[in-house]
Design a protein around this motif. Structure first.
Motif, PDB file in Angstrom:
ATOM      1  N   UNK A  30       0.820  -1.210   0.000  1.00 60.90           N
ATOM      2  CA  UNK A  30       0.000   0.000   0.000  1.00 60.90           C
ATOM      3  C   UNK A  30       0.851   1.255   0.000  1.00 60.90           C
ATOM      4  N   UNK A  31       1.915   1.264   0.810  1.00 59.57           N
ATOM      5  CA  UNK A  31       2.802   2.432   0.835  1.00 59.57           C
ATOM      6  C   UNK A  31       3.559   2.544  -0.489  1.00 59.57           C
ATOM      7  N   UNK A  32       4.218   1.470  -0.901  1.00 58.18           N
ATOM      8  CA  UNK A  32       5.107   1.537  -2.059  1.00 58.18           C
ATOM      9  C   UNK A  32       4.371   1.794  -3.370  1.00 58.18           C
ATOM     10  N   UNK A  33       3.129   1.367  -3.461  1.00 60.31           N
ATOM     11  CA  UNK A  33       2.322   1.611  -4.674  1.00 60.31           C
ATOM     12  C   UNK A  33       1.406   2.825  -4.525  1.00 60.31           C
ATOM     13  N   UNK A  34       1.487   3.476  -3.370  1.00 62.15           N
ATOM     14  CA  UNK A  34       0.661   4.647  -3.070  1.00 62.15           C
ATOM     15  C   UNK A  34      -0.826   4.306  -3.212  1.00 62.15           C
ATOM     16  N   UNK A  66      -7.659   6.247   9.997  1.00 67.00           N
ATOM     17  CA  UNK A  66      -7.771   7.398   9.090  1.00 67.00           C
ATOM     18  C   UNK A  66      -6.565   8.339   9.238  1.00 67.00           C
ATOM     19  N   UNK A  67      -6.108   8.521  10.478  1.00 62.35           N
ATOM     20  CA  UNK A  67      -5.006   9.459  10.726  1.00 62.35           C
ATOM     21  C   UNK A  67      -3.658   8.925  10.257  1.00 62.35           C
ATOM     22  N   UNK A  68      -3.358   7.654  10.510  1.00 60.49           N
ATOM     23  CA  UNK A  68      -2.083   7.119  10.038  1.00 60.49           C
ATOM     24  C   UNK A  68      -2.070   7.066   8.515  1.00 60.49           C
ATOM     25  N   UNK A  69      -3.221   6.765   7.909  1.00 60.83           N
ATOM     26  CA  UNK A  69      -3.298   6.726   6.452  1.00 60.83           C
ATOM     27  C   UNK A  69      -3.046   8.113   5.871  1.00 60.83           C
ATOM     28  N   UNK A  70      -3.666   9.128   6.427  1.00 58.65           N
ATOM     29  CA  UNK A  70      -3.459  10.504   5.937  1.00 58.65           C
ATOM     30  C   UNK A  70      -2.004  10.930   6.101  1.00 58.65           C
ATOM     31  N   UNK A  71      -1.391  10.578   7.236  1.00 59.90           N
ATOM     32  CA  UNK A  71       0.007  10.954   7.458  1.00 59.90           C
ATOM     33  C   UNK A  71       0.921  10.264   6.452  1.00 59.90           C
ATOM     34  N   UNK A  72       0.724   8.956   6.242  1.00 60.33           N
ATOM     35  CA  UNK A  72       1.563   8.215   5.293  1.00 60.33           C
ATOM     36  C   UNK A  72       1.413   8.763   3.877  1.00 60.33           C
ATOM     37  N   UNK A  73       0.186   9.085   3.506  1.00 60.68           N
ATOM     38  CA  UNK A  73      -0.043   9.639   2.168  1.00 60.68           C
ATOM     39  C   UNK A  73       0.714  10.953   2.006  1.00 60.68           C
ATOM     40  N   UNK A  78       5.621  13.331  -2.184  1.00 64.25           N
ATOM     41  CA  UNK A  78       6.646  13.902  -3.065  1.00 64.25           C
ATOM     42  C   UNK A  78       7.859  13.003  -3.247  1.00 64.25           C
ATOM     43  N   UNK A  79       7.773  11.762  -2.807  1.00 65.78           N
ATOM     44  CA  UNK A  79       8.903  10.834  -2.944  1.00 65.78           C
ATOM     45  C   UNK A  79       8.877  10.139  -4.293  1.00 65.78           C
ATOM     46  N   UNK A  80      10.026   9.591  -4.638  1.00 66.00           N
ATOM     47  CA  UNK A  80      10.105   8.687  -5.780  1.00 66.00           C
ATOM     48  C   UNK A  80       9.713   7.298  -5.307  1.00 66.00           C
ATOM     49  N   UNK A  81      10.373   6.303  -5.865  1.00 69.92           N
ATOM     50  CA  UNK A  81      10.079   4.926  -5.449  1.00 69.92           C
ATOM     51  C   UNK A  81      10.482   4.700  -3.999  1.00 69.92           C
ATOM     52  N   UNK A  82       9.720   3.855  -3.340  1.00 66.31           N
ATOM     53  CA  UNK A  82      10.048   3.415  -1.990  1.00 66.31           C
ATOM     54  C   UNK A  82       9.932   1.897  -1.949  1.00 66.31           C
ATOM     55  N   UNK A  83      10.725   1.303  -1.077  1.00 67.07           N
ATOM     56  CA  UNK A  83      10.674  -0.145  -0.894  1.00 67.07           C
ATOM     57  C   UNK A  83      10.598  -0.446   0.592  1.00 67.07           C
TER      58      UNK A  83
END
Length: 151
Positions: A30-34, A66-73, A78-83
Motif C-alpha cells: 500500500x505504501x510503495x504503490x501509493x 484514518x489518521x495514520x493513512x493521511x500521514x503516510x499519504x 513527493x517521494x520517488x520509489x520506496x521499498x
C-alpha cells in the motif's frame, strides 16, 4: 532437564500465520504503490500505533486508521520509489488475537532516484480477526537504523 516450552508450540497455526503475513505485505505494498485504500485495510478503526521519535524529532503516534493513512499519504506524496520489505515474521497466539513480530527494511528515494533514507527496525503488532479478516489493532515500531542518503 530443560523445562522451557518448545518454541515451535507457540506459533500460530500455519493458516493464521499466512493470513497475518498477507496483512503485513499489504501494508508495505500500500505504501510503495501509493494505494492508500489498500493501506487503510490493514488497521482497525481505533488502532493504537506508535512509531516513536523520528530523527527529525517528530513523535509519531496515531489512534485512528484514518489518521495514520493521511500521514503516510502526505509523507510519501513527493517521494520517488520506496521499498518497504518486511521479513522474519513471527506470529503467536495471544488471547483472542495474535502478536506478530517482524523486521522492516526501508529505502526511500527522490523522484529522480536518489536515495534519501535507508532505515531498518522492527514492528511489534497485535492483530485481531474482524469480519474483514485480520487487522492491526496495535503497532509499535522500533528503529534500529535511520541513515540519511543523498539529498
Amino acid at each position: 532437564m530443560d523445562s522451557k516450552p518448545d518454541p515451535g508450540t507457540r506459533s500460530a497455526p500455519p493458516a493464521v500465520t499466512a493470513e497475518v503475513s498477507e496483512v503485513l505485505v499489504r501494508y508495505a505494498t500500500g505504501i510503495d504503490r501509493r494505494d492508500w485504500e489498500l493501506f487503510r485495510t490493514c488497521f482497525t478503526e481505533d488502532c493504537q500505533v506508535d512509531y516513536g521519535k523520528m530523527p527529525t524529532g517528530e513523535v509519531l503516534r496515531w489512534t485512528r486508521a484514518e489518521d495514520i493513512t493521511a500521514w503516510m499519504e502526505a509523507a510519501h506524496r513527493d517521494m520517488g520509489h520506496t521499498l518497504h520489505r518486511i521479513t522474519n515474521q513471527r506470529v503467536e497466539p495471544d488471547g483472542d488475537g495474535v502478536t506478530a513480530c517482524s523486521y522492516v527494511d526501508v529505502l526511500l528515494t527522490t523522484p529522480d532516484g536518489r536515495l534519501t533514507m535507508n532505515g531498518a527496525g522492527f514492528y511489534d503488532d497485535r492483530l485481531v480477526r474482524t469480519t474483514d479478516g485480520w487487522k492491526i489493532a496495535e503497532r509499535r515500531f522500533t528503529p534500529v537504523l535511520m541513515r540519511p542518503g543523498q539529498t
